[in-house]
Design a protein around this motif. Sequence first.
Motif, mmCIF file in Angstrom:
data_model
loop_
_atom_site.group_PDB
_atom_site.id
_atom_site.type_symbol
_atom_site.label_atom_id
_atom_site.label_comp_id
_atom_site.label_asym_id
_atom_site.label_seq_id
_atom_site.Cartn_x
_atom_site.Cartn_y
_atom_site.Cartn_z
ATOM 1 N N GLU A 235 0.835 -1.207 0.000
ATOM 2 C CA GLU A 235 0.000 0.000 0.000
ATOM 3 C C GLU A 235 0.869 1.256 0.000
ATOM 4 O O GLU A 235 0.590 2.225 -0.715
ATOM 5 C CB GLU A 235 -0.922 0.008 1.224
ATOM 6 N N ARG A 236 1.925 1.231 0.801
ATOM 7 C CA ARG A 236 2.804 2.394 0.872
ATOM 8 C C ARG A 236 3.514 2.619 -0.466
ATOM 9 O O ARG A 236 3.615 3.755 -0.942
ATOM 10 C CB ARG A 236 3.819 2.217 2.000
ATOM 11 N N ARG A 237 3.991 1.541 -1.086
ATOM 12 C CA ARG A 237 4.661 1.694 -2.386
ATOM 13 C C ARG A 237 3.701 2.229 -3.444
ATOM 14 O O ARG A 237 4.088 3.048 -4.286
ATOM 15 C CB ARG A 237 5.227 0.339 -2.834
ATOM 16 N N TYR A 238 2.483 1.766 -3.414
ATOM 17 C CA TYR A 238 1.495 2.225 -4.392
ATOM 18 C C TYR A 238 1.219 3.711 -4.201
ATOM 19 O O TYR A 238 1.256 4.500 -5.159
ATOM 20 C CB TYR A 238 0.209 1.412 -4.230
ATOM 21 N N ALA A 239 0.970 4.113 -2.980
ATOM 22 C CA ALA A 239 0.667 5.517 -2.705
ATOM 23 C C ALA A 239 1.847 6.416 -3.055
ATOM 24 O O ALA A 239 1.676 7.490 -3.659
ATOM 25 C CB ALA A 239 0.286 5.686 -1.235
ATOM 26 N N GLU A 240 3.047 5.993 -2.695
ATOM 27 C CA GLU A 240 4.233 6.801 -3.004
ATOM 28 C C GLU A 240 4.493 6.842 -4.505
ATOM 29 O O GLU A 240 4.868 7.875 -5.059
ATOM 30 C CB GLU A 240 5.450 6.234 -2.267
ATOM 31 N N GLY A 241 4.286 5.715 -5.169
ATOM 32 C CA GLY A 241 4.541 5.644 -6.594
ATOM 33 C C GLY A 241 3.629 6.538 -7.411
ATOM 34 O O GLY A 241 4.064 7.185 -8.375
ATOM 35 N N LEU A 242 2.354 6.616 -7.043
ATOM 36 C CA LEU A 242 1.412 7.461 -7.783
ATOM 37 C C LEU A 242 1.838 8.924 -7.760
ATOM 38 O O LEU A 242 1.519 9.680 -8.690
ATOM 39 C CB LEU A 242 0.010 7.326 -7.195
#
Length: 630
Positions: A235-242
């Motif tokens: 979840e953290r990687r997804y949010a940061e990546g966006l």
Amino acid sequence: MDVDAVVVGARCAGATLATLLARAGWRVLMVDRDPLPSDTVSTHVLFPHTLHRLDALGALARLRAAHDIPALRYSWRVLGHEVAGGFTPVGGFDRNSCVRRSVLDRALLDTAVAAGVRVRSGRPVLDVIGTGTTADPVRGVVLDDGGAVTARWVFGADGRTSTIARRLGLRTGRRLRGEQSYLFAYWRGLPAADATRIDAHESLMLMSTPCEDDVHLLCLAGGPQLTRGTPAQRERRYAEGLRRFPATLNPRLLEHAERISSLIVVPETMLRGYFRQATGPGWALLGDAGHFKHPVTAQGIGDAVEHAHYVAEAVTTRGTLAEYQQWRDDRAGEHYEWSYRLAEAGASTNAEAVYAGLAADPAAAQQWRDIFTTRLRPSAVHTPERMHRWLAASAYQDGRRRVSTLIAELDERQLRTPVPSCPAWTVRDLLAHLVGVAADTASGDGFFPGAPAAWHRPDLAAARERWTAGQVDARRSHDVAALLREWDKHGSDLETALRRGDGFTSNAPDWMLSAPAADLGVHLFDLYEALGCPGDADAPVVRLGRRVYQQWLGQRLSAVGLPALRLDDGRTAAVLGSGEPAISLRGEPLELFRTLTGRRSAAQIRAMDWDADPSPYLDVISPYPLRTLP
């Protein structure tokens, strides 16, 4: 139960095939292990050729009657270079659409049922009847309740983990893998958009696209590590990546949007490509069951629908699928390998050169988008001539920026520093020559036309010296700022012409396309040497220069009838000239480059790491006179 065909799998491939067979008068049972309609991990893009097929099938009308389906432009942005627009029309469609699978599959299922297809969903097939050989053709399936269904044909449209393929013992071949995995989710509350946008950085890629009914898909692609770890870590990687793609997705918009799905995790292991045997006595595989590409090119739905049309036409009119596998493999071959290359778009060696070229050339960009509709094969777009021009443009731009940055920081004393490799010139004079090359080339006169023959023609060698001297003399009164402004103009024009294939490139011989960049690569290290800078031996302009000067040496060796020469730089080896090499030279890449460009004396060259007497090669090893050093 006795039917004409059992179709295992009730999604894009299966439902389309079942509909076409039923409309041809066949009795069809369609079976799917999942309850329908339901979601599944899939690409979402419907390209024009697929929209045309769905329109003729009647499924598109069902979609549009129940949902708002936007027509979208298609945009790829790689390392800041955008290739965007529509497609050459197919059946009147020149845009793509994106639809969630639960919505698309419902429309296809309803279309099949309306055609008279019988459906059993949420009921898996356990086995096939028959081994699928000539002696024992497939003639039906066994359902999960133990009941048997006999049929003339059994069609496996049941995806990557196909039960039909497994029961027939079919292996995968021609396997490929790409170092990419996906995290995606659906959102509401994002502003309306008119395009499917893909934005690729070196290690991360974002797809942002409207789907039906104001739903947006936001998909993040990265290396295999993207999907590893705990749910919280993903979840953290997804949010940061966006938030790393502000040119495509304004991060502030996410604060007011609502995610309406859980995070969908697609590890790299689910994205490995293959081909399986396509057909045999009484059976055939369609869609992902028979062949799987990398999903970055979003060909899965289109392939499934095309497979269904081919199979339906073949079995209902000819009664045979003898040519199906050849057709499928020929159609898929280039697109298959291309899909895995495209998955690494931002990280590939030539990404900047290729996408800068596509972005600058409207005709090439249109053709590139038409690869996605299978109107063209990748090789028809990425031609050797285009790649030659695009690599030369990118290398030249790289070298021009390096020299301009270096020169702009020098004081007057440093500008008057002599250049050892060009003894008649100062640093400022060398800059004037580079500006002159750009001006002469971009104006249409081209690089010095006698350059390829000047190595053995004294008259042309003298003319070449007058050409370069004239460039310097014409700019004696220009200060460095004026020289850099002139270079920026003519250099930009040169790069644009190379990328578009117009201007001076229209009638230029092949060697002239890369000559300015190769010359710049040589002089870049002349400047580094004069100023005592270490330099970057792997700069794109230097790499291109090495390739060009090696090619030119090979041509000289052939012209004088010398045996081939093998160059070994410790990483790669190249055979220059014709036939088997009679002598080898080993050295560091930069040292070999400086040798081939006349920056070493005969004594220095003799002292290099040869495995035989180099004497016969000294007169041709460089197209310029060797330095007169001890």
